[in-house]
Design a protein around this motif. Structure first.
Motif, short mmCIF file in Angstrom:
data_model
loop_
_atom_site.label_atom_id
_atom_site.label_comp_id
_atom_site.label_asym_id
_atom_site.label_seq_id
_atom_site.Cartn_x
_atom_site.Cartn_y
_atom_site.Cartn_z
N GLY A 35 0.77 -1.23 0.00
CA GLY A 35 0.00 0.00 0.00
C GLY A 35 0.80 1.28 0.00
N ALA A 36 1.92 1.36 -0.69
CA ALA A 36 2.71 2.58 -0.75
C ALA A 36 2.21 3.49 -1.86
N SER A 37 2.53 4.77 -1.75
CA SER A 37 2.27 5.68 -2.86
C SER A 37 3.60 6.03 -3.48
N GLY A 38 3.61 6.25 -4.76
CA GLY A 38 4.84 6.58 -5.47
C GLY A 38 4.51 7.40 -6.69
N PRO A 39 4.30 8.70 -6.52
CA PRO A 39 3.96 9.54 -7.66
C PRO A 39 5.02 9.43 -8.76
N GLY A 40 4.58 9.24 -9.98
CA GLY A 40 5.51 9.20 -11.11
C GLY A 40 6.17 7.86 -11.35
N VAL A 41 5.86 6.84 -10.57
CA VAL A 41 6.42 5.51 -10.82
C VAL A 41 5.28 4.53 -11.07
N ARG A 42 5.55 3.56 -11.94
CA ARG A 42 4.54 2.53 -12.20
C ARG A 42 4.57 1.46 -11.12
N ALA A 43 5.75 1.17 -10.59
CA ALA A 43 5.87 0.16 -9.54
C ALA A 43 7.03 0.52 -8.63
N ALA A 44 6.91 0.14 -7.38
CA ALA A 44 7.97 0.38 -6.40
C ALA A 44 7.74 -0.56 -5.22
N ALA A 45 8.82 -0.96 -4.57
CA ALA A 45 8.68 -1.82 -3.39
C ALA A 45 9.90 -1.70 -2.49
N ILE A 46 9.64 -1.86 -1.21
CA ILE A 46 10.70 -2.07 -0.22
C ILE A 46 10.55 -3.53 0.19
N VAL A 47 11.62 -4.30 0.02
CA VAL A 47 11.56 -5.75 0.22
C VAL A 47 12.60 -6.17 1.26
N ASN A 48 12.20 -7.03 2.19
CA ASN A 48 13.12 -7.59 3.17
C ASN A 48 13.92 -8.73 2.55
N ALA A 49 14.99 -9.13 3.22
CA ALA A 49 15.86 -10.20 2.73
C ALA A 49 15.12 -11.52 2.53
N ASP A 50 14.04 -11.75 3.29
CA ASP A 50 13.26 -12.98 3.16
C ASP A 50 12.17 -12.89 2.08
N ALA A 51 12.16 -11.80 1.31
CA ALA A 51 11.21 -11.52 0.22
C ALA A 51 9.86 -11.00 0.70
N SER A 52 9.71 -10.75 1.99
CA SER A 52 8.46 -10.14 2.45
C SER A 52 8.47 -8.66 2.05
N ILE A 53 7.30 -8.16 1.71
CA ILE A 53 7.16 -6.79 1.23
C ILE A 53 6.84 -5.87 2.41
N VAL A 54 7.63 -4.81 2.56
CA VAL A 54 7.37 -3.81 3.59
C VAL A 54 6.23 -2.91 3.11
N ARG A 55 6.36 -2.36 1.92
CA ARG A 55 5.29 -1.62 1.25
C ARG A 55 5.58 -1.59 -0.23
N SER A 56 4.54 -1.37 -1.02
CA SER A 56 4.73 -1.44 -2.47
C SER A 56 3.64 -0.69 -3.21
N LYS A 57 3.89 -0.50 -4.48
CA LYS A 57 2.91 0.05 -5.42
C LYS A 57 3.14 -0.67 -6.74
N GLY A 58 2.09 -1.19 -7.35
CA GLY A 58 2.22 -1.84 -8.65
C GLY A 58 2.94 -3.17 -8.63
N VAL A 59 3.08 -3.76 -7.45
CA VAL A 59 3.76 -5.06 -7.29
C VAL A 59 2.75 -6.03 -6.70
N THR A 60 2.59 -7.19 -7.34
CA THR A 60 1.64 -8.17 -6.80
C THR A 60 2.31 -9.15 -5.85
N THR A 61 3.54 -9.60 -6.16
CA THR A 61 4.24 -10.53 -5.28
C THR A 61 5.75 -10.35 -5.44
N VAL A 62 6.47 -10.81 -4.44
CA VAL A 62 7.93 -10.95 -4.52
C VAL A 62 8.23 -12.35 -4.02
N ARG A 63 9.04 -13.09 -4.79
CA ARG A 63 9.43 -14.42 -4.31
C ARG A 63 10.94 -14.57 -4.41
N LYS A 64 11.47 -15.27 -3.43
CA LYS A 64 12.90 -15.56 -3.38
C LYS A 64 13.09 -16.92 -4.05
#
Length: 136
Positions: A35-64
């Protein structure tokens, strides 16, 4: 019922009906796990080392997929093949000699053209490290 009460009631019923009708025309919500906001970007994410998402925009999943290797699945309306993704390691979890590599995947490692591949490590080799990624 007095005339003013009838008018107020008619306006209230009309507004309620309009609100329900307009709701049917809103754009569908995209999957944003963080649930992050990111004006001017199509997608963005902050990801932990274990692939869990801290917050994101335009990202459905992250997998390691292996040590230091991550697949970021973008929303269906973002064509990863035409993007220029940018990534950086997270300050909180990265050693000083950290490296990060990013590319639109094109099915090479992640298996889907909607994915962006991120690799993290150090001079010693692959290492699980948290990171930030944006797709302008």
């Amino acid at each position: 019922m007095p005339h003013i009460k009838k008018t107020i009631m008619a306006v209230a019923v009309t507004l309620t009906a309009c609100t329900g009708t307009l709701g049917a025309f809103t754009a569908p919500a995209l999957a944003d796990p963080g649930g992050a906001s990111g004006p001017g970007v199509r997608a963005a994410a902050i990801v932990n080392a274990d692939a869990s998402i801290v917050r994101s925009k335009g990202v459905t999943t992250v997998r390691k997929i292996a040590t230091g290797q991550y697949c970021i699945r973008l929303d269906a309306d973002v064509n990863a093949a035409t993007t220029v993704p940018v990534a950086t390691v997270r300050w909180t979890s990265a050693p000083w000699d950290s490296s990060i590599f990013v590319r639109p995947d094109g099915t090479e490692s992640c298996g889907d053209s909607r994915d962006v591949f991120v690799g993290t490590g150090t001079a010693a080799g692959a290492r699980d490290t948290g990171f930030h990624v944006i797709v302008p």
